[in-house]
Scaffold this active site. Structure first.
Site, PDB file in Angstrom:
ATOM      1  N   GLU A 284       0.823  -1.207   0.000  1.00 49.89           N
ATOM      2  CA  GLU A 284       0.000   0.000   0.000  1.00 49.89           C
ATOM      3  C   GLU A 284       0.863   1.266   0.000  1.00 49.89           C
ATOM      4  OE1 GLU A 284      -4.338  -0.504   1.756  1.00 49.89           O
ATOM      5  OE2 GLU A 284      -3.105   0.646   3.142  1.00 49.89           O
ATOM      6  N   HIS A 305       6.492 -27.090  -2.277  1.00 50.60           N
ATOM      7  CA  HIS A 305       5.764 -28.164  -2.959  1.00 50.60           C
ATOM      8  C   HIS A 305       4.563 -27.624  -3.717  1.00 50.60           C
ATOM      9  CE1 HIS A 305       8.159 -31.330  -0.907  1.00 50.60           C
ATOM     10  NE2 HIS A 305       8.352 -30.315  -0.075  1.00 50.60           N
ATOM     11  N   LYS A 419     -14.157   0.871  -3.630  1.00 52.57           N
ATOM     12  CA  LYS A 419     -15.186   1.348  -2.694  1.00 52.57           C
ATOM     13  C   LYS A 419     -16.282   2.098  -3.443  1.00 52.57           C
ATOM     14  CE  LYS A 419     -12.143   2.081   1.274  1.00 52.57           C
ATOM     15  NZ  LYS A 419     -11.539   3.081   2.132  1.00 52.57           N
TER      16      LYS A 419
HETATM   17  O1  PA5 Z   1      -3.094   1.645   5.926  1.00 54.47           O
HETATM   18  C1  PA5 Z   1      -4.196   2.158   5.835  1.00 54.47           C
HETATM   19  O2  PA5 Z   1      -4.382   3.373   6.053  1.00 54.47           O
HETATM   20  C2  PA5 Z   1      -5.426   1.342   5.491  1.00 54.47           C
HETATM   21  O3  PA5 Z   1      -5.109   0.048   5.151  1.00 54.47           O
HETATM   22  C3  PA5 Z   1      -6.401   1.333   6.660  1.00 54.47           C
HETATM   23  O4  PA5 Z   1      -5.769   0.809   7.786  1.00 54.47           O
HETATM   24  C4  PA5 Z   1      -7.656   0.513   6.364  1.00 54.47           C
HETATM   25  O5  PA5 Z   1      -8.251   0.954   5.183  1.00 54.47           O
HETATM   26  C5  PA5 Z   1      -8.658   0.615   7.506  1.00 54.47           C
HETATM   27  O6  PA5 Z   1      -8.952   1.958   7.750  1.00 54.47           O
HETATM   28  P1  PA5 Z   1      -9.680   2.448   9.054  1.00 54.47           P
HETATM   29  O7  PA5 Z   1      -8.825   2.166  10.221  1.00 54.47           O
HETATM   30  O8  PA5 Z   1      -9.909   3.897   8.846  1.00 54.47           O
HETATM   31  O9  PA5 Z   1     -10.978   1.665   9.146  1.00 54.47           O
END
Ligand code: PA5
Length: 443
Positions: A284, A305, A419
């Site tokens: 990410e 494997h 989303k």
């Molecule tokens: O790293 C990030 O910012 C995201 O992966 C969030 O952790 C994830 O989308 C969850 O978000 P939130 O804690 O606002 O529900």
């Protein structure tokens, strides 16, 4: 001695010394950008000094809440997704016994939208005492919000509103978001996610610390380990003295040489979820602007494997980083057998961990010979202290690596696309135009 070491000897033949030295300059520049807070996303650098910035009263409050959860509950439901899930999951999987006998079980939920999972969970909870930790920094994420709506009703039905209130803990933003509003309205005990720490960098904040402490893991030691890592990686400003810089350097250099995939491998099943946390951290943070190393993982020797053939002999776009554990307190001897029908008596006198270590050595050499550069990160022992150290190591390396790549490590604009489509297709108000567009495409 440091808790962690990096060996790049099986990667070195894939680049020249000149290329390495040239890359050093870029990595040092990226380090400066990170340390001087002058890069993209610099309002999300709270994790950088976090190990030195703990409010000890807050850590105490987390431990007290964890103590109350342990006393009152067989199960803690940790409701969250992404960075609000993977850190705690990785730590708990690393330290809980493979075959637990009692203790507070932490079940993760709200990390997918499976109706059958929720259905079975509600059934499982019928004869269990439980508490809930709803974790969402934004307080608006759909997956945990759906799960919490259902679980909140279930816990209130089971215990009544007053007792349920004592069993629900919210971890969220200090002021904004639907979860904050709800937690304040209902009077739930709340823990704050710092503004300047993004989800995937938040495991050492209340996001990770409350479920980890409820699982009986020593969070003070984790913080201590992270603090030592902070000192090691912030103070050592050369690639030679700082393995976080060296790791960032080598993976970027290999990427430029066509190694587009980094495979994090382990030889200990309890590390499988650490790799999931690592994948989110790097995936990410780096996968943007049509750039970035694709992060993958494999659990060995199991996956030798299944994926082994591909690693050894498929398209030569893989680099491998082995996460090795040096000392393992538990082991099993290989026993003699008089008849030796399985031909294994040559192993008598060795332990399974010794065989595992040789399997690792042999595999790394085979992969290297097959065109896969291998780095080896060795952690001394799996302890909470070393977990904290390792987390900070990867976070620091990730910041440097992403700046070396030239992207903002701290946003995730690409996550919005699914989303929007999901909201439009579900008929969420405000998405009417997109809904029409998508429905036309579907017909
Ligand atoms: O790293 C990030 O910012 C995201 O992966 C969030 O952790 C994830 O989308 C969850 O978000 P939130 O804690 O606002 O529900």
């Amino acid at each position: 001695m440091s808790a962690l070491s990096l060996d790049i000897s099986l990667a070195k033949s894939f680049f020249t010394e000149e290329e390495y030295n040239k890359m050093k300059e870029e990595v040092l520049r990226a380090r400066d950008v990170l340390e001087s807070h002058s890069g993209l996303g610099n309002d999300f650098l709270g994790w950088l000094d976090l190990p030195m910035d703990y409010d000890h009263r807050e850590v105490c409050r987390i431990k007290q809440a964890a103590g109350r959860i342990q006393e009152s509950s067989d199960v803690l439901l940790a409701v969250g997704i992404g960075g609000s899930y993977l850190g705690a999951k990785s730590a708990i999987e690393m330290f809980k016994p493979y075959f637990p006998k009692g203790g507070c079980e932490v079940i993760f939920v709200g990390n997918q939208i499976s109706g059958s999972y929720m259905n079975e969970l509600l059934e499982y909870l019928k004869d269990k005492d439980y508490s809930i930790n709803i974790i969402s920094k934004s307080g608006t994420t759909t997956e945990p919000a759906i799960a919490f709506r259902i679980l909140q009703k279930a816990i209130i039905e089971k215990y009544g509103k007053e007792e349920a209130k004592k069993r629900i803990f919210a971890t969220t933003d200090k002021a904004k978001g639907a979860l904050k509003t709800l937690a304040t309205a209902e009077g739930y005990e709340t823990f704050i996610v710092p503004d300047n720490v993004g989800g995937r960098f938040s495991v050492l904040t209340p996001v990770g610390l409350l479920p980890i402490a409820a699982a009986g893991i020593d969070v003070d030691k984790m913080i201590e380990g992270a603090r030592q890592a902070y000192l090691d990686f912030s103070n050592n400003k050369t690639v030679e003295s700082n393995i976080a810089l060296e790791y960032a350097l080598v993976r970027n250099l290999l990427y430029r040489k066509g190694k587009k995939i980094e495979l994090l491998t382990n030889y200990e099943p309890r590390l499988a979820y650490f790799a999931e946390w690592w994948k989110q951290l790097f995936g990410e943070s780096e996968g943007k602007d049509h750039k970035g190393i694709y992060v993958a993982s494999a659990n060995l020797t199991t996956d030798l494997h299944s994926l082994g053939q591909m690693i050894q002999d498929g398209e030569r776009t893989i680099m491998e980083t082995v996460l090795a554990v040096k000392h393992n307190s538990l082991d099993t001897k290989i026993i003699p057998d008089e008849l030796n029908l399985d031909g294994l008596n040559y192993l008598v006198g060795k332990t399974m961990n010794e065989v595992n270590a040789v399997a690792m050595q042999g595999t790394m050499m085979a992969h290297n010979a097959g065109g896969v550069p291998c780095m080896k990160l060795t952690i001394d022992e799996l302890t909470p202290y070393n977990y904290g150290y390792l987390v900070y190591f990867f976070e620091y390396a990730c910041g440097v690596s992403a700046y070396t790549l030239g992207v903002n490590p701290f946003n995730q604009p690409g996550v919005e696309a699914y989303k929007k489509n999901m909201f439009a297709l579900l008929g969420k108000p405000g998405y009417e135009e997109l809904r029409e567009e998508l429905l036309k495409k579907l017909n």
